[in-house]
Design an enzyme around this catalytic site. Sequence first.
Site, short mmCIF file in Angstrom:
data_model
loop_
_atom_site.label_atom_id
_atom_site.label_comp_id
_atom_site.label_asym_id
_atom_site.label_seq_id
_atom_site.Cartn_x
_atom_site.Cartn_y
_atom_site.Cartn_z
N LEU A 33 45.35 35.05 49.49
CA LEU A 33 44.03 34.46 50.59
C LEU A 33 42.57 34.83 50.08
CD1 LEU A 33 45.83 34.74 53.93
CD2 LEU A 33 45.77 33.01 52.22
N HIS A 34 41.54 33.76 50.03
CA HIS A 34 40.39 34.17 50.11
C HIS A 34 39.66 33.42 51.16
CE1 HIS A 34 40.35 29.98 48.61
NE2 HIS A 34 41.27 30.42 47.52
N GLY A 36 38.15 30.78 51.32
CA GLY A 36 38.51 29.25 51.34
C GLY A 36 39.68 29.13 52.46
N HIS A 37 40.62 29.90 52.28
CA HIS A 37 41.75 29.76 53.31
C HIS A 37 41.29 30.16 54.77
CE1 HIS A 37 43.85 30.85 49.23
NE2 HIS A 37 44.60 29.76 49.73
N GLY A 147 42.34 21.86 52.48
CA GLY A 147 41.15 21.92 52.08
C GLY A 147 40.83 20.71 51.37
N ARG A 187 43.39 31.60 41.94
CA ARG A 187 43.37 31.65 40.18
C ARG A 187 42.11 32.36 39.68
NH1 ARG A 187 46.90 26.86 41.22
NH2 ARG A 187 48.75 27.30 40.01
#
Length: 279
Positions: A33-34, A36-37, A147, A187
């Site tokens: 997770l980053h 964005g999530h 997203g 990634r």
Amino acid sequence: MKIFTTRAALSDYLHSEKAQHKTIGFVPTIGALHQGHLSLIENAGKQNDLVVCSIFVNPTQFNDPKDLEKYPRPIESDIAKLEQTSCSALFLPSVEEMYQIGEQWHIDLGEIENKLEGKIRPGHYQGVTQIVKKLFDIVQPNRAYFGQKDYQQFLVVAQMVRNFNLHVELVMCPVIREADGLAMSSRNVHLSPQEHKEALALSRALKLAQSNFSEKSITENQAEVIQFLNSSEGVELEYFEICDGQTLEPVTSAETESIVALVAARVGHTRLIDNVILR
Ligand code: AMP
């Protein structure tokens, strides 16, 4: 935050919450997770009484076994990140929990499945829709958050929702980027510092497409951006296309109602995608 590893336990929990008329926002992910999530979870938290997130590295959506093997799985840090959000329940099933041995079925998604990502990653969207359908069946969310980063995935899931007449509202959330413009992706950890710099060509290309949009024809715009990407050090372009935002058919006229520019490229061994909505 409660953590569930079986469908039955999650269903039981959600049943009792729904009996209290709580609305459920669902955020499916494959982990690592980053921000964005986390932005999807934040949006889900604002619009629902309860947020469910799933982390499942779904084998059927990986058409490259090496990609599946090297996909990052930092589960402890993912849980720690979720603990800081409004997520109420995390679903963390095993492959055996989600699939029976030899299970094979697919959904007819029509033309959208074979374009762009679907063409380069055959079977990818069958895998995505298989797992999303199973997860929707278990969670039965009021709303599900995806997203814009995976623009085509959103269209494919929307197609599936229409096919099955599912009672779920899909919400598209904007692309979250690093300060330098690189779209956040699980990634990105595979990029060396040099490759990270090279990867900035993707977001720059989309900026160029955006600034060209009001001034140049679609054909000129596309040609110029492709030339920019092809001359960018370290970038191996797979596609850059300016498409109809609903069908992903190439756009040849600026009159089209919804227009999106989508790019995919390899930087070193890492495959990256990004897009911008032009209209
Ligand atoms: P993934 O775990 O990569 O399958 O992503 C789970 C969800 O997070 C998908 O709906 C993605 O589109 C979304 N997502 C991934 N990266 C970003 C990003 N940089 N900004 C916004 N959403 C994202």
